[in-house]
Design a protein around this motif. Structure first.
Motif, PDB file in Angstrom:
ATOM      1  N   PHE A 157       0.835  -1.208   0.000  1.00 58.14           N
ATOM      2  CA  PHE A 157       0.000   0.000   0.000  1.00 58.14           C
ATOM      3  C   PHE A 157       0.872   1.261   0.000  1.00 58.14           C
ATOM      4  O   PHE A 157       0.524   2.254  -0.652  1.00 58.14           O
ATOM      5  CB  PHE A 157      -0.943   0.005   1.201  1.00 58.14           C
ATOM      6  N   VAL A 158       1.985   1.254   0.724  1.00 55.44           N
ATOM      7  CA  VAL A 158       2.896   2.407   0.713  1.00 55.44           C
ATOM      8  C   VAL A 158       3.438   2.630  -0.697  1.00 55.44           C
ATOM      9  O   VAL A 158       3.485   3.767  -1.193  1.00 55.44           O
ATOM     10  CB  VAL A 158       4.041   2.199   1.722  1.00 55.44           C
ATOM     11  N   ALA A 159       3.845   1.538  -1.351  1.00 53.89           N
ATOM     12  CA  ALA A 159       4.345   1.666  -2.727  1.00 53.89           C
ATOM     13  C   ALA A 159       3.244   2.189  -3.654  1.00 53.89           C
ATOM     14  O   ALA A 159       3.500   3.027  -4.534  1.00 53.89           O
ATOM     15  CB  ALA A 159       4.852   0.307  -3.215  1.00 53.89           C
ATOM     16  N   GLY A 160       2.026   1.707  -3.461  1.00 53.42           N
ATOM     17  CA  GLY A 160       0.913   2.185  -4.293  1.00 53.42           C
ATOM     18  C   GLY A 160       0.611   3.653  -4.067  1.00 53.42           C
ATOM     19  O   GLY A 160       0.348   4.405  -5.014  1.00 53.42           O
ATOM     20  N   LEU A 161       0.669   4.087  -2.815  1.00 54.75           N
ATOM     21  CA  LEU A 161       0.401   5.498  -2.505  1.00 54.75           C
ATOM     22  C   LEU A 161       1.480   6.412  -3.090  1.00 54.75           C
ATOM     23  O   LEU A 161       1.190   7.517  -3.565  1.00 54.75           O
ATOM     24  CB  LEU A 161       0.330   5.686  -0.989  1.00 54.75           C
ATOM     25  N   GLN A 162       2.739   5.951  -3.071  1.00 61.89           N
ATOM     26  CA  GLN A 162       3.816   6.771  -3.615  1.00 61.89           C
ATOM     27  C   GLN A 162       3.743   6.884  -5.134  1.00 61.89           C
ATOM     28  O   GLN A 162       4.333   7.808  -5.707  1.00 61.89           O
ATOM     29  CB  GLN A 162       5.167   6.184  -3.198  1.00 61.89           C
ATOM     30  N   ALA A 163       3.033   5.952  -5.781  1.00 63.23           N
ATOM     31  CA  ALA A 163       2.914   5.989  -7.244  1.00 63.23           C
ATOM     32  C   ALA A 163       1.792   6.918  -7.718  1.00 63.23           C
ATOM     33  O   ALA A 163       1.682   7.189  -8.912  1.00 63.23           O
ATOM     34  CB  ALA A 163       2.669   4.571  -7.772  1.00 63.23           C
ATOM     35  N   ILE A 164       0.975   7.399  -6.792  1.00 65.54           N
ATOM     36  CA  ILE A 164      -0.117   8.303  -7.175  1.00 65.54           C
ATOM     37  C   ILE A 164       0.458   9.695  -7.467  1.00 65.54           C
ATOM     38  O   ILE A 164       1.188  10.248  -6.628  1.00 65.54           O
ATOM     39  CB  ILE A 164      -1.166   8.385  -6.045  1.00 65.54           C
ATOM     40  N   PRO A 165       0.165  10.276  -8.611  1.00 66.37           N
ATOM     41  CA  PRO A 165       0.707  11.603  -8.944  1.00 66.37           C
ATOM     42  C   PRO A 165       0.278  12.662  -7.933  1.00 66.37           C
ATOM     43  O   PRO A 165      -0.914  12.781  -7.625  1.00 66.37           O
ATOM     44  CB  PRO A 165       0.108  11.883 -10.333  1.00 66.37           C
ATOM     45  N   ARG A 166       1.258  13.406  -7.413  1.00 72.34           N
ATOM     46  CA  ARG A 166       0.963  14.453  -6.434  1.00 72.34           C
ATOM     47  C   ARG A 166       0.128  15.572  -7.045  1.00 72.34           C
ATOM     48  O   ARG A 166      -0.604  16.274  -6.341  1.00 72.34           O
ATOM     49  CB  ARG A 166       2.280  15.024  -5.896  1.00 72.34           C
ATOM     50  N   SER A 167       0.242  15.736  -8.351  1.00 70.30           N
ATOM     51  CA  SER A 167      -0.501  16.819  -8.997  1.00 70.30           C
ATOM     52  C   SER A 167      -2.013  16.625  -8.841  1.00 70.30           C
ATOM     53  O   SER A 167      -2.759  17.596  -8.684  1.00 70.30           O
ATOM     54  CB  SER A 167      -0.130  16.890 -10.480  1.00 70.30           C
ATOM     55  N   LEU A 168      -2.471  15.365  -8.857  1.00 70.25           N
ATOM     56  CA  LEU A 168      -3.902  15.102  -8.678  1.00 70.25           C
ATOM     57  C   LEU A 168      -4.362  15.504  -7.282  1.00 70.25           C
ATOM     58  O   LEU A 168      -5.419  16.129  -7.116  1.00 70.25           O
ATOM     59  CB  LEU A 168      -4.194  13.620  -8.931  1.00 70.25           C
ATOM     60  N   LEU A 169      -3.576  15.128  -6.267  1.00 68.64           N
ATOM     61  CA  LEU A 169      -3.944  15.448  -4.890  1.00 68.64           C
ATOM     62  C   LEU A 169      -3.894  16.959  -4.647  1.00 68.64           C
ATOM     63  O   LEU A 169      -4.758  17.522  -3.962  1.00 68.64           O
ATOM     64  CB  LEU A 169      -3.008  14.712  -3.925  1.00 68.64           C
TER      65      LEU A 169
ATOM     66  N   ALA B 110      -4.314  19.312  -6.932  1.00 75.98           N
ATOM     67  CA  ALA B 110      -5.429  19.946  -7.655  1.00 75.98           C
ATOM     68  C   ALA B 110      -6.733  19.800  -6.872  1.00 75.98           C
ATOM     69  O   ALA B 110      -7.537  20.742  -6.802  1.00 75.98           O
ATOM     70  CB  ALA B 110      -5.567  19.305  -9.033  1.00 75.98           C
ATOM     71  N   ALA B 111      -6.926  18.600  -6.246  1.00 78.37           N
ATOM     72  CA  ALA B 111      -8.135  18.391  -5.434  1.00 78.37           C
ATOM     73  C   ALA B 111      -8.125  19.299  -4.209  1.00 78.37           C
ATOM     74  O   ALA B 111      -9.168  19.840  -3.813  1.00 78.37           O
ATOM     75  CB  ALA B 111      -8.222  16.926  -5.016  1.00 78.37           C
ATOM     76  N   ALA B 112      -6.941  19.474  -3.597  1.00 84.52           N
ATOM     77  CA  ALA B 112      -6.840  20.353  -2.417  1.00 84.52           C
ATOM     78  C   ALA B 112      -7.134  21.801  -2.798  1.00 84.52           C
ATOM     79  O   ALA B 112      -7.794  22.537  -2.044  1.00 84.52           O
ATOM     80  CB  ALA B 112      -5.445  20.218  -1.808  1.00 84.52           C
ATOM     81  N   ILE B 113      -6.652  22.226  -3.958  1.00 88.47           N
ATOM     82  CA  ILE B 113      -6.903  23.603  -4.416  1.00 88.47           C
ATOM     83  C   ILE B 113      -8.394  23.818  -4.662  1.00 88.47           C
ATOM     84  O   ILE B 113      -8.950  24.895  -4.390  1.00 88.47           O
ATOM     85  CB  ILE B 113      -6.082  23.882  -5.697  1.00 88.47           C
ATOM     86  N   ASP B 114      -9.073  22.748  -5.145  1.00 92.54           N
ATOM     87  CA  ASP B 114     -10.517  22.852  -5.397  1.00 92.54           C
ATOM     88  C   ASP B 114     -11.349  22.790  -4.119  1.00 92.54           C
ATOM     89  O   ASP B 114     -12.578  22.879  -4.176  1.00 92.54           O
ATOM     90  CB  ASP B 114     -10.965  21.727  -6.334  1.00 92.54           C
TER      91      ASP B 114
ATOM     92  N   TRP C 230     -11.588   8.772  -1.128  1.00 95.15           N
ATOM     93  CA  TRP C 230     -12.535   7.854  -1.748  1.00 95.15           C
ATOM     94  C   TRP C 230     -12.712   8.091  -3.252  1.00 95.15           C
ATOM     95  O   TRP C 230     -13.178   7.204  -3.968  1.00 95.15           O
ATOM     96  CB  TRP C 230     -13.894   7.956  -1.061  1.00 95.15           C
ATOM     97  N   THR C 231     -12.371   9.284  -3.735  1.00 96.37           N
ATOM     98  CA  THR C 231     -12.567   9.569  -5.163  1.00 96.37           C
ATOM     99  C   THR C 231     -11.280   9.530  -5.978  1.00 96.37           C
ATOM    100  O   THR C 231     -11.326   9.361  -7.196  1.00 96.37           O
ATOM    101  CB  THR C 231     -13.220  10.947  -5.354  1.00 96.37           C
ATOM    102  N   ILE C 232     -10.112   9.677  -5.312  1.00 98.80           N
ATOM    103  CA  ILE C 232      -8.843   9.675  -6.058  1.00 98.80           C
ATOM    104  C   ILE C 232      -7.909   8.571  -5.581  1.00 98.80           C
ATOM    105  O   ILE C 232      -7.485   7.711  -6.354  1.00 98.80           O
ATOM    106  CB  ILE C 232      -8.139  11.053  -5.932  1.00 98.80           C
ATOM    107  N   THR C 233      -7.610   8.596  -4.270  1.00 95.44           N
ATOM    108  CA  THR C 233      -6.596   7.669  -3.750  1.00 95.44           C
ATOM    109  C   THR C 233      -7.040   6.211  -3.851  1.00 95.44           C
ATOM    110  O   THR C 233      -6.324   5.372  -4.412  1.00 95.44           O
ATOM    111  CB  THR C 233      -6.279   8.012  -2.276  1.00 95.44           C
ATOM    112  N   PHE C 234      -8.206   5.908  -3.307  1.00 95.67           N
ATOM    113  CA  PHE C 234      -8.638   4.506  -3.265  1.00 95.67           C
ATOM    114  C   PHE C 234      -8.857   3.907  -4.665  1.00 95.67           C
ATOM    115  O   PHE C 234      -8.426   2.775  -4.926  1.00 95.67           O
ATOM    116  CB  PHE C 234      -9.898   4.372  -2.417  1.00 95.67           C
ATOM    117  N   PRO C 235      -9.500   4.623  -5.611  1.00 96.74           N
ATOM    118  CA  PRO C 235      -9.615   4.048  -6.963  1.00 96.74           C
ATOM    119  C   PRO C 235      -8.269   3.795  -7.624  1.00 96.74           C
ATOM    120  O   PRO C 235      -8.106   2.800  -8.343  1.00 96.74           O
ATOM    121  CB  PRO C 235     -10.415   5.115  -7.720  1.00 96.74           C
ATOM    122  N   LEU C 236      -7.283   4.679  -7.388  1.00 94.64           N
ATOM    123  CA  LEU C 236      -5.971   4.471  -8.003  1.00 94.64           C
ATOM    124  C   LEU C 236      -5.199   3.341  -7.322  1.00 94.64           C
ATOM    125  O   LEU C 236      -4.215   2.853  -7.878  1.00 94.64           O
ATOM    126  CB  LEU C 236      -5.158   5.769  -7.939  1.00 94.64           C
TER     127      LEU C 236
END
Length: 293
Positions: A175-187, A189-193, A202-208
């Motif tokens: 799970f740590v390896a999977g989380l590190q592979a998620i692009p930071r730009s997506l997270l 952008a969601a925080a900025i929104d 539930w909408t970005i991390t878990f599906p990826l």
């Protein structure tokens, strides 16, 4: 795709020989032996055998103790797979929030995986032993009558906890390896929104994380079915009253303790078919919901 061309036609087969030899010796030959013994009735010393067809399978499938072990295995496998994956995912998400000491925290989380299965069972047995267990004493002080040696429900809770604890480290790494592979730009952008952390998860991390979760679901199912024998043997021995006797432990009991070779072989074949069906079901129906990006 570039195709590799070997200078000699025999060379690829020679390179495959070690792997094929290991597979034949340690998988196909034992499987063939189990199939052969499942249709025979042997004396306890293996000196004589009689062909009985499917009689061993009929006797096993009509045995109430075997049906009880199927129910115990289903409950045990579902609980271990769910809690081992859920807790590991929670810890992996939390470690990503740590700014300092992240490496030290990860190292602590990985250590339990180095503990042998039987040793993990003994550790939990000592901690929750009703007579001298360190963690059994607070339970008694809270008015809880704790005795997994006599109570089937408490025995099941104890082996589930021990098996879950042993597998959390393995799931945590993936799970740590999977989380590190998620692009930071997506997270970001969601925080900025203005999305909340729960909504982002539930909408970005878990599906990826779906490919990692699906892989771990298959691995944890096989682990709960086969690799927890040492824990059950060390903690409860299948008791009390067969309350924690899983399918693989019943195979051991009938084959190596009671010396009922035909029944034990038939149970091995049935267990192998169950695992094949479960794995095929997971790839056939659950993998459809997995997106690999």
């Amino acid at each position: 795709m570039r195709r590799t061309v070997f200078p000699h036609k025999l060379l690829p087969w020679l390179l495959l020989v070690p792997q094929l030899t290991i597979t034949v010796i340690f998988f196909y030959w034992p499987a063939a032996q189990a199939f052969r013994q499942s249709v025979l009735r042997e004396d306890p010393f293996g000196l004589t055998s009689t062909f009985v067809g499917l009689a061993n399978f009929r006797r096993v499938l009509s045995d109430p103790n075997y049906l009880n072990s199927v129910r115990v295995t289903a409950v045990f496998s579902v609980l271990v797979a769910f809690f081992a994956m859920a807790i590991a995912l929670f810890l992996a998400v939390q470690v990503e929030k740590i700014v300092r000491g992240k490496g030290f925290y990860r190292t602590l989380m990985i250590w339990p995986y180095a503990v042998a299965t039987a040793i993990a069972g003994m550790l939990w047995l000592f901690m929750f032993n009703p007579s001298f267990g360190t963690l059994a004493w607070p339970l008694r002080q809270m008015g809880i009558y704790w005795n997994p040696l006599l109570d089937g429900g408490q025995a099941m809770a104890l082996v589930v906890a021990a098996a879950t604890w042993k597998q959390i480290s393995y799931n945590f790494l993936f799970f740590v390896a999977g989380l590190q592979a998620i692009p930071r730009s997506l997270l970001e952008a969601a925080a900025i929104d203005g999305a909340s952390r729960r909504h982002v998860f539930w909408t970005i991390t878990f599906p990826l994380l779906a490919p990692t979760t699906f892989f771990l679901l298959v691995v944890n199912t096989v682990y709960a079915l086969f690799d927890t024998f040492g824990i059950i043997h060390a903690v409860t021995g299948g008791g009390p009253g067969k309350a924690t006797e899983t399918l693989v432990y019943k195979v051991y009991n009938d084959g190596f303790v009671n010396l009922i070779m035909g029944d034990s072989a038939a149970q091995s074949v049935i267990l192998m078919l169950i695992v094949i069906v479960l794995t095929a079901f997971q790839f056939r129906f659950i993998e459809r919901r997995v997106h690999y990006g």
